[in-house]
Scaffold this active site. Structure first.
Site, PDB file in Angstrom:
ATOM      1  N   SER A  15     -15.843  32.817  50.277  1.00  0.00           N
ATOM      2  CA  SER A  15     -16.539  32.045  51.312  1.00  0.00           C
ATOM      3  C   SER A  15     -17.832  32.685  51.778  1.00  0.00           C
ATOM      4  CB  SER A  15     -15.617  31.835  52.515  1.00  0.00           C
ATOM      5  OG  SER A  15     -15.213  33.087  53.028  1.00  0.00           O
ATOM      6  N   TYR A 156      -9.379  52.678  52.364  1.00  0.00           N
ATOM      7  CA  TYR A 156     -10.229  51.841  51.492  1.00  0.00           C
ATOM      8  C   TYR A 156     -10.445  52.530  50.130  1.00  0.00           C
ATOM      9  CZ  TYR A 156     -14.376  48.926  50.386  1.00  0.00           C
ATOM     10  OH  TYR A 156     -15.291  48.070  49.814  1.00  0.00           O
TER      11      TYR A 156
END
Ligand code: NAD
Length: 247
Positions: A15, A156
């Site tokens: 998106s 991460y």
């Protein structure tokens, strides 16, 4: 060169940012794109409109790819709409940066679930379809942080390094089938993720990038198209697109 016209791709987290750019670049090359989003339905619909107004084909499908049941529904949605899946781009990702001593169990789990477990969820749900393609491609968006580590990013970095191990192992297992599996490791790319960094820190980062600028999302997107079109003999690769920041 593989003709991409008529092929079908799922782009997770399509998106905005890098995922939106990948979706548009694939669509510009004739690929029908399933744009996955989790919460930002308006942004995903805007990407669909942009693709359609440029003459391409796409639709948006909501799913949290850290959840295996929702990942399966996303794949079913793609099959119901377009009847095949040739390309899976595992792009969805989040950061919850904290130094290790401040890192909560939730910060750890969320980042591992969205960035890494999503690869298991989406690949296991779609692999039987990708194997039916004459040019199946799985492309996983890792990061320079998975290659080099990052301060305040144990969660991460572990997820992104895990993506590289996953990519190489699956590439070996699938090599005989013609499906290639590769990772792209972006450096610092101008998206919402990097826009959130304070200006002073942004300048410090740019000073460390040999080409002296952030990358653009389209520079990652063109790497994806290259691996789809010309990548039949490229598998298990870490494609660094980072302006020379890590070699
Ligand atoms: P972004 O935050 O702009 O976009 C991330 C996308 O993932 C969004 O569309 C978001 O809705 C989606 N997403 C998040 N959680 C999701 C979930 N549970 N299910 C489905 N979708 C979900 O980030 P970006 O900069 O475009 O990053 C895209 C990918 O590239 C990420 O994997 C990121 O780690 C990686 N990356 C980015 C950079 C950078 O500098 N921007 C550098 C290296 C790697």
């Amino acid at each position: 060169m593989v003709k991409l016209d008529g092929k079908v791709a799922i782009v997770t987290g399509g998106s905005r940012g890098i995922g939106a750019s990948i979706s548009k670049e694939l669509a510009a090359n004739g690929v029908k794109v399933v744009i996955n989003f989790n919460t930002s339905s308006e942004a995903a619909e805007q990407v669909v409109r942009d693709i359609e107004s440029a003459g391409g084909t796409a639709f948006a499908s909501q799913a949290d790819v850290s959840d295996i049941a929702q990942s399966r529904v996303l794949v079913e949605d793609a099959i119901n709409k377009y009847g095949r899946i040739d390309i899976l781009v595992n792009n969805a990702g989040i950061t919850r940066d904290r130094t290790f001593r401040k890192l909560s169990p939730e910060d750890w789990k969320q980042v591992i679930d969205v960035n890494l477990s999503s690869l298991y969820n989406m690949t296991s749900a779609s692999l039987s379809h990708i194997l039916e393609s004459d040019a199946g491609r799985i492309i996983n968006i890792s990061s320079i942080i998975g290659q080099a580590g990052g301060y305040g990013q144990t969660n991460y970095a572990a997820a992104k390094a895990g993506i590289i191990g996953f990519t190489k192992s699956l590439a070996l297992e699938l090599a005989k089938t013609g499906v290639t599996v590769n990772a792209i490791c972006p450096g610092f790319i101008e998206t919402d993720m990097v826009a959130a960094v304070p200006e002073e820190i942004r300048q410090q980062i740019i000073a460390k990038i040999p080409v002296k600028r952030f990358g653009k999302p389209e520079e990652i997107a063109r790497g994806v198209v290259y691996l789809c079109q010309d990548g039949a003999f490229i598998t298990g690769h870490e494609l660094s697109i980072n302006g020379g920041m890590h070699m």
